[in-house]
Scaffold this motif. Sequence first.
Motif, short mmCIF file in Angstrom:
data_model
loop_
_atom_site.label_atom_id
_atom_site.label_comp_id
_atom_site.label_asym_id
_atom_site.label_seq_id
_atom_site.Cartn_x
_atom_site.Cartn_y
_atom_site.Cartn_z
N ILE A 218 31.74 0.48 29.69
CA ILE A 218 30.87 -0.56 29.13
C ILE A 218 31.75 -1.70 28.63
O ILE A 218 32.64 -1.50 27.81
CB ILE A 218 30.01 -0.01 27.99
N SER A 219 31.49 -2.91 29.12
CA SER A 219 32.25 -4.09 28.71
C SER A 219 31.28 -5.14 28.18
O SER A 219 30.24 -5.40 28.80
CB SER A 219 33.04 -4.67 29.88
N ILE B 53 8.51 -6.41 31.00
CA ILE B 53 8.14 -6.10 32.38
C ILE B 53 8.46 -4.69 32.80
O ILE B 53 7.82 -4.14 33.69
CB ILE B 53 8.82 -7.10 33.34
N GLU B 54 9.44 -4.03 32.16
CA GLU B 54 9.91 -2.73 32.68
C GLU B 54 10.27 -1.75 31.57
O GLU B 54 10.90 -2.12 30.58
CB GLU B 54 11.15 -2.96 33.55
N LEU B 55 9.88 -0.52 31.77
CA LEU B 55 10.37 0.64 31.02
C LEU B 55 10.91 1.62 32.05
O LEU B 55 10.17 2.01 32.95
CB LEU B 55 9.25 1.30 30.21
N SER B 56 12.16 2.00 31.93
CA SER B 56 12.73 2.93 32.91
C SER B 56 13.43 4.09 32.23
O SER B 56 14.03 3.93 31.16
CB SER B 56 13.73 2.22 33.83
N ARG C 11 15.79 2.17 29.61
CA ARG C 11 15.83 0.70 29.64
C ARG C 11 14.48 0.10 29.28
O ARG C 11 13.44 0.55 29.74
CB ARG C 11 16.26 0.20 31.02
N ARG C 12 14.53 -0.94 28.46
CA ARG C 12 13.37 -1.78 28.14
C ARG C 12 13.78 -3.20 28.52
O ARG C 12 14.73 -3.75 27.96
CB ARG C 12 13.04 -1.71 26.64
N ARG D 22 19.85 2.33 26.48
CA ARG D 22 20.43 3.46 25.74
C ARG D 22 20.96 4.46 26.76
O ARG D 22 20.30 4.75 27.76
CB ARG D 22 19.38 4.15 24.86
N TYR D 23 22.14 4.99 26.50
CA TYR D 23 22.74 5.98 27.39
C TYR D 23 23.06 7.22 26.57
O TYR D 23 23.85 7.15 25.63
CB TYR D 23 24.02 5.41 28.02
N ILE D 24 22.40 8.31 26.89
CA ILE D 24 22.54 9.51 26.07
C ILE D 24 22.71 10.75 26.95
O ILE D 24 22.18 10.81 28.07
CB ILE D 24 21.31 9.70 25.15
N PRO D 25 23.47 11.75 26.48
CA PRO D 25 23.58 13.01 27.22
C PRO D 25 22.27 13.79 27.09
O PRO D 25 21.56 13.69 26.10
CB PRO D 25 24.74 13.72 26.54
#
Length: 265
Positions: free
Chosen positions: A235-236, A221-224, A211-212, A184-187
């Motif tokens: 984004i493509s 494995i990751e939460l960032s 990121r999940r 997810r990309y949010i301001p």
Amino acid sequence: MTLSPARADHRPVYIRIAETLRARILSGWYEGRIDGELPLAREWKVSRRTIQQALEVLVAEGLLVRRHGLGTFVNPKGVETRYRAITSITEAVAGQGLTPEFRVLASCPEAAGAEAAAFFGLGDGAKVYRHRRLVSAGGRALAVVDTILNLALLEGLDLSRLDTSLYGALRAGFNRTVVAAEDRYIPALAGDDIAPLLGIAAGSAIFLALRRARDQTGAAIELSRISMLPVALDISIRHVGFPSATVAPEARQWAYTVGFGPFGT
């Protein structure tokens, strides 16, 4: 290794074998030449033709190459090409021709919070590994990366001196490759903890990436949480479908890329 009967799986056997071989390739199980067709056929108790079908799937994906008279080998370039889309912030910076620099802010085990425990499937009292670092380039701070890792998969993990890509370290040290991520990309606005690190005033606009991620086995494995200077996003998404209903979804190719940048301007 045999196919588990514990859960109904109606996909063709060769697809399930290809899935397991794909996980082995990504985990580093095979460093070069893979097992021959006859040993694999004995392992799964299937015909040699079934193994050939599974290998053909992976050759078509570019993960394997056949060498006449020698056998079937892992194709490192194919692995890199297919899974490079899942990148870390380090790789995104390097991809713009910049040299990433790091300052570790925190790197140690800690008690799992509610979100991490739920995502990683951990019990009460479990620990995770928190790695927080400042990413810079050309003397300018670009992002604060706060990552929680599933310590149950990474016994003995120590990133306190990490000065390279996190994903590279996980692959090299633990045979764990991030192959699936929900982003997810949010301001957002920089808080009092983030603003000084990025060299901006509290309340300034920043970009927040969440990121999940899961590895090649499907394990969480990751939460960032990445707090970065405002950048334009590119984004493509590419989907390659097949008209034939006989081709399983797992064999279809897809890829996405996210371009952060330009950094440092």
